[in-house]
Write a protein that holds these residues in place. Structure first.
Motif, PDB file in Angstrom:
ATOM      1  N   MET A 188       0.849  -1.191   0.000  1.00 56.03           N
ATOM      2  CA  MET A 188       0.000   0.000   0.000  1.00 56.03           C
ATOM      3  C   MET A 188       0.884   1.241   0.000  1.00 56.03           C
ATOM      4  N   SER A 189       0.368   2.279  -0.605  1.00 54.39           N
ATOM      5  CA  SER A 189       1.150   3.505  -0.697  1.00 54.39           C
ATOM      6  C   SER A 189       0.996   4.332   0.585  1.00 54.39           C
ATOM      7  N   ILE A 190       1.803   5.363   0.705  1.00 52.64           N
ATOM      8  CA  ILE A 190       1.779   6.213   1.892  1.00 52.64           C
ATOM      9  C   ILE A 190       0.462   6.969   2.009  1.00 52.64           C
ATOM     10  N   GLY A 191      -0.139   7.322   0.863  1.00 53.03           N
ATOM     11  CA  GLY A 191      -1.426   8.013   0.883  1.00 53.03           C
ATOM     12  C   GLY A 191      -2.532   7.155   1.471  1.00 53.03           C
ATOM     13  N   THR A 192      -2.487   5.873   1.189  1.00 50.32           N
ATOM     14  CA  THR A 192      -3.479   4.952   1.747  1.00 50.32           C
ATOM     15  C   THR A 192      -3.329   4.843   3.255  1.00 50.32           C
ATOM     16  N   TRP A 193      -2.092   4.759   3.723  1.00 47.56           N
ATOM     17  CA  TRP A 193      -1.865   4.687   5.170  1.00 47.56           C
ATOM     18  C   TRP A 193      -2.317   5.968   5.868  1.00 47.56           C
ATOM     19  N   ILE A 194      -2.052   7.109   5.264  1.00 49.19           N
ATOM     20  CA  ILE A 194      -2.483   8.380   5.861  1.00 49.19           C
ATOM     21  C   ILE A 194      -4.008   8.445   5.926  1.00 49.19           C
ATOM     22  N   LEU A 195      -4.663   7.978   4.862  1.00 48.83           N
ATOM     23  CA  LEU A 195      -6.126   7.959   4.845  1.00 48.83           C
ATOM     24  C   LEU A 195      -6.679   7.025   5.913  1.00 48.83           C
ATOM     25  N   LEU A 196      -6.100   5.855   6.057  1.00 45.67           N
ATOM     26  CA  LEU A 196      -6.563   4.911   7.076  1.00 45.67           C
ATOM     27  C   LEU A 196      -6.368   5.453   8.489  1.00 45.67           C
ATOM     28  N   ILE A 197      -5.220   6.052   8.750  1.00 50.20           N
ATOM     29  CA  ILE A 197      -4.950   6.610  10.073  1.00 50.20           C
ATOM     30  C   ILE A 197      -5.906   7.759  10.368  1.00 50.20           C
TER      31      ILE A 197
END
Length: 57
Positions: free
Chosen positions: A1-10
């Motif tokens: 997963m990309s960093i944008g996905t992790w930021i969105l999930l957090i």
């Protein structure tokens, strides 16, 4: 997963957690106990809207 996905999930987890905390704080303080009584008290109490605007005249 990309960093944008992790930021969105957090971000989604933080918003959901804060919403649950706000709901729990309102529930424990009793804000949801009497939701119907407010509209009846509003009708029974004399409000400032019913008072005349020019009371000095």
């Amino acid at each position: 997963m990309s960093i944008g996905t992790w930021i969105l999930l957090i971000t989604m987890v933080c918003f959901s957690g804060s919403a649950l905390l706000i709901w729990y704080a309102a529930k424990t303080s009793g804000q949801f106990d009497d939701v119907e009584g407010v509209k009846y008290r509003m009708l029974e109490e004399e409000s400032a809207v019913d008072a005349p605007i020019d009371a000095k005249r």
